[in-house]
Write a protein that holds these residues in place. Structure first.
Motif, PDB file in Angstrom:
ATOM      1  N   SER A   1      -3.169   3.535   5.848  1.00 34.58           N
ATOM      2  CA  SER A   1      -2.538   2.969   4.654  1.00 34.58           C
ATOM      3  C   SER A   1      -1.769   1.688   4.947  1.00 34.58           C
ATOM      4  O   SER A   1      -1.068   1.176   4.067  1.00 34.58           O
ATOM      5  CB  SER A   1      -1.585   3.999   4.028  1.00 34.58           C
ATOM      6  OG  SER A   1      -0.544   4.335   4.931  1.00 34.58           O
TER       7      SER A   1
ATOM      8  N   GLN B   1       0.815   4.262  -2.915  1.00 34.37           N
ATOM      9  CA  GLN B   1       0.681   5.686  -2.612  1.00 34.37           C
ATOM     10  C   GLN B   1       1.895   6.471  -3.085  1.00 34.37           C
ATOM     11  O   GLN B   1       1.767   7.577  -3.634  1.00 34.37           O
ATOM     12  CB  GLN B   1       0.483   5.895  -1.108  1.00 34.37           C
ATOM     13  CG  GLN B   1      -0.886   5.493  -0.612  1.00 34.37           C
ATOM     14  CD  GLN B   1      -1.131   5.923   0.812  1.00 34.37           C
ATOM     15  OE1 GLN B   1      -0.194   6.193   1.571  1.00 34.37           O
ATOM     16  NE2 GLN B   1      -2.384   5.986   1.209  1.00 34.37           N
TER      17      GLN B   1
ATOM     18  N   GLY C   1      -4.997  -6.077  -4.942  1.00 38.16           N
ATOM     19  CA  GLY C   1      -4.550  -5.042  -4.016  1.00 38.16           C
ATOM     20  C   GLY C   1      -4.756  -3.655  -4.582  1.00 38.16           C
ATOM     21  O   GLY C   1      -5.181  -2.731  -3.875  1.00 38.16           O
TER      22      GLY C   1
ATOM     23  N   ALA D   1       0.828  -1.208   0.000  1.00 39.80           N
ATOM     24  CA  ALA D   1       0.000   0.000   0.000  1.00 39.80           C
ATOM     25  C   ALA D   1       0.860   1.256   0.000  1.00 39.80           C
ATOM     26  O   ALA D   1       0.530   2.251  -0.659  1.00 39.80           O
ATOM     27  CB  ALA D   1      -0.946  -0.002   1.196  1.00 39.80           C
ATOM     28  N   THR D   2       1.968   1.232   0.725  1.00 38.26           N
ATOM     29  CA  THR D   2       2.879   2.374   0.726  1.00 38.26           C
ATOM     30  C   THR D   2       3.436   2.602  -0.665  1.00 38.26           C
ATOM     31  O   THR D   2       3.528   3.745  -1.142  1.00 38.26           O
ATOM     32  CB  THR D   2       4.018   2.155   1.723  1.00 38.26           C
ATOM     33  OG1 THR D   2       3.479   2.071   3.049  1.00 38.26           O
ATOM     34  CG2 THR D   2       5.025   3.307   1.686  1.00 38.26           C
TER      35      THR D   2
ATOM     36  N   VAL E   1      -7.200   4.585  -0.707  1.00 39.83           N
ATOM     37  CA  VAL E   1      -5.780   4.539  -0.382  1.00 39.83           C
ATOM     38  C   VAL E   1      -5.006   5.234  -1.495  1.00 39.83           C
ATOM     39  O   VAL E   1      -3.996   5.894  -1.260  1.00 39.83           O
ATOM     40  CB  VAL E   1      -5.321   3.080  -0.191  1.00 39.83           C
ATOM     41  CG1 VAL E   1      -3.805   2.978  -0.053  1.00 39.83           C
ATOM     42  CG2 VAL E   1      -6.012   2.485   1.032  1.00 39.83           C
TER      43      VAL E   1
ATOM     44  N   ALA F   1      -7.180  -0.776  -3.128  1.00 42.49           N
ATOM     45  CA  ALA F   1      -6.622   0.530  -2.805  1.00 42.49           C
ATOM     46  C   ALA F   1      -7.463   1.654  -3.400  1.00 42.49           C
ATOM     47  O   ALA F   1      -7.715   2.679  -2.744  1.00 42.49           O
ATOM     48  CB  ALA F   1      -5.184   0.627  -3.290  1.00 42.49           C
TER      49      ALA F   1
ATOM     50  N   THR G   1      -0.840  -2.008   4.973  1.00 46.22           N
ATOM     51  CA  THR G   1      -1.248  -2.985   3.971  1.00 46.22           C
ATOM     52  C   THR G   1      -2.149  -4.063   4.554  1.00 46.22           C
ATOM     53  O   THR G   1      -3.095  -4.512   3.891  1.00 46.22           O
ATOM     54  CB  THR G   1      -0.011  -3.608   3.306  1.00 46.22           C
ATOM     55  OG1 THR G   1       0.758  -2.559   2.697  1.00 46.22           O
ATOM     56  CG2 THR G   1      -0.394  -4.607   2.240  1.00 46.22           C
TER      57      THR G   1
ATOM     58  N   LEU H   1      -5.490  -2.734   4.425  1.00 46.45           N
ATOM     59  CA  LEU H   1      -5.998  -2.766   3.050  1.00 46.45           C
ATOM     60  C   LEU H   1      -6.664  -4.104   2.757  1.00 46.45           C
ATOM     61  O   LEU H   1      -7.800  -4.165   2.253  1.00 46.45           O
ATOM     62  CB  LEU H   1      -4.843  -2.526   2.080  1.00 46.45           C
ATOM     63  CG  LEU H   1      -5.153  -2.700   0.593  1.00 46.45           C
ATOM     64  CD1 LEU H   1      -5.754  -1.422   0.034  1.00 46.45           C
ATOM     65  CD2 LEU H   1      -3.892  -3.068  -0.187  1.00 46.45           C
TER      66      LEU H   1
END
Length: 297
Positions: A111, A62, A269, A58-59, A278, A273, A113, A116
């Motif tokens: 955020s 972003q 994923g 997730a990072t 996200v 997101a 994961t 998520l």
């Protein structure tokens, strides 16, 4: 000889590289340390502190949307199903996942994961929309400037278990074992969570991915052979340490190379997101793969 600064977690599949028993041809890796590991993710996306760095999925999504010059490498460090990651305190009334709509749930960061994947499975398996839950966090996202959804609140609590102890939340994204390390027992909200996780895998044909590896774009452009050599060494280390992993989803997900299951996990994923804000724009997975054409599974 190319020198790379590298930050990877301590796993059976990274130790051969770190202790030098499996050298990276033509590359001197200078390994850094971070405790907790995720503290390095913010430094990487904000300051580009390492040439190569483990990073939560997730990072990365972003950071890519924010224009951070890093590229995803097809190496899965950790992952697994997350039906057991939604927990509550023992001793209270039973709480079904469907009952979380309209309630507050704790998570380290909006955020994160694991969060998520948990929000995604709640929507798919139990009909609970992410927007129907108030997500109470203890930390900000790693990517500076990210605007959190309106249903995300920041608590003054130091840790997610404190949210449970203080009664601020009905449940938390915090696995039972993680809670145990902080002096408390936790109960999965989802009954027979392992079976539910296996059903998710069967339905999707993949296993959720949590951490992969990224490289600074400048390094990928100036030293592609060194990056390819490091990826190849990680692939060899994963193969050499297969006996150290069990047949659980967490054991099976560790892999190196572009593959159908990895693509499926990234697609799911990325969809989660976007659905959860996200990220605010669709993730270009084809573009990600084109940047690193080497290391097919």
């Amino acid at each position: 000889m190319t020198t790379l600064s590298v930050l990877l977690g301590d796993y059976p599949h990274t130790r051969p590289l770190k202790d030098g028993t499996l050298p990276v041809p033509g590359v001197e890796c200078r390994f850094g340390q971070a405790s907790p590991l995720y503290s390095a993710f913010a430094r990487m996306v904000r300051n580009l502190e390492y040439d190569v760095c483990e990073m939560a999925l997730a990072t990365y999504f972003q950071a890519r949307e924010a224009g951070v010059p890093i590229t995803l490498l097809p190496v899965v460090m950790i992952g697994g199903t997350h039906h057991r990651s939604l927990t509550r305190l023992p001793g209270g009334p039973a709480l079904a996942p469907e009952q979380l709509a309209g309630r507050r749930v704790g998570v380290r960061s909006s955020s994160q994961t694991t969060g998520l994947w948990v929000r995604g499975l709640l929507r798919e398996d139990y009909g609970v929309e992410p927007s129907a839950v108030t997500w109470v966090t203890t930390e900000e996202p790693h990517v500076a400037g990210y605007r959190e959804p309106d249903n995300v609140l920041r608590s003054g609590a130091a840790k997610v278990p404190d949210l449970l102890r203080g009664g601020e939340v009905a449940a938390a994204v915090l696995g039972p074992r993680a809670g145990g390390t902080q002096g408390m027992d936790l109960v999965p909200v989802i009954e027979d969570a392992p079976a539910a996780g296996q059903a998710w895998i069967k339905r999707h044909g993949t296993i959720p991915v949590n951490h992969m590896v990224v490289v600074r774009d400048e390094v990928l452009e100036s030293a592609p052979q060194a990056v390819a050599a490091l990826c190849g060494a990680l692939r060899d280390a994963i193969a050499a340490t297969a006996g150290a992993r069990d047949a659980s989803p967490a054991g099976r997900v560790v892999a190196a190379g572009w593959s159908g299951p990895l693509r499926a996990a990234l697609e799911i994923g990325a969809r989660y997101a976007l659905e959860q804000q996200v990220v605010r724009s669709a993730v270009d997975l084809d573009g990600i793969e084109r940047k690193v054409p080497f290391l097919d599974a």
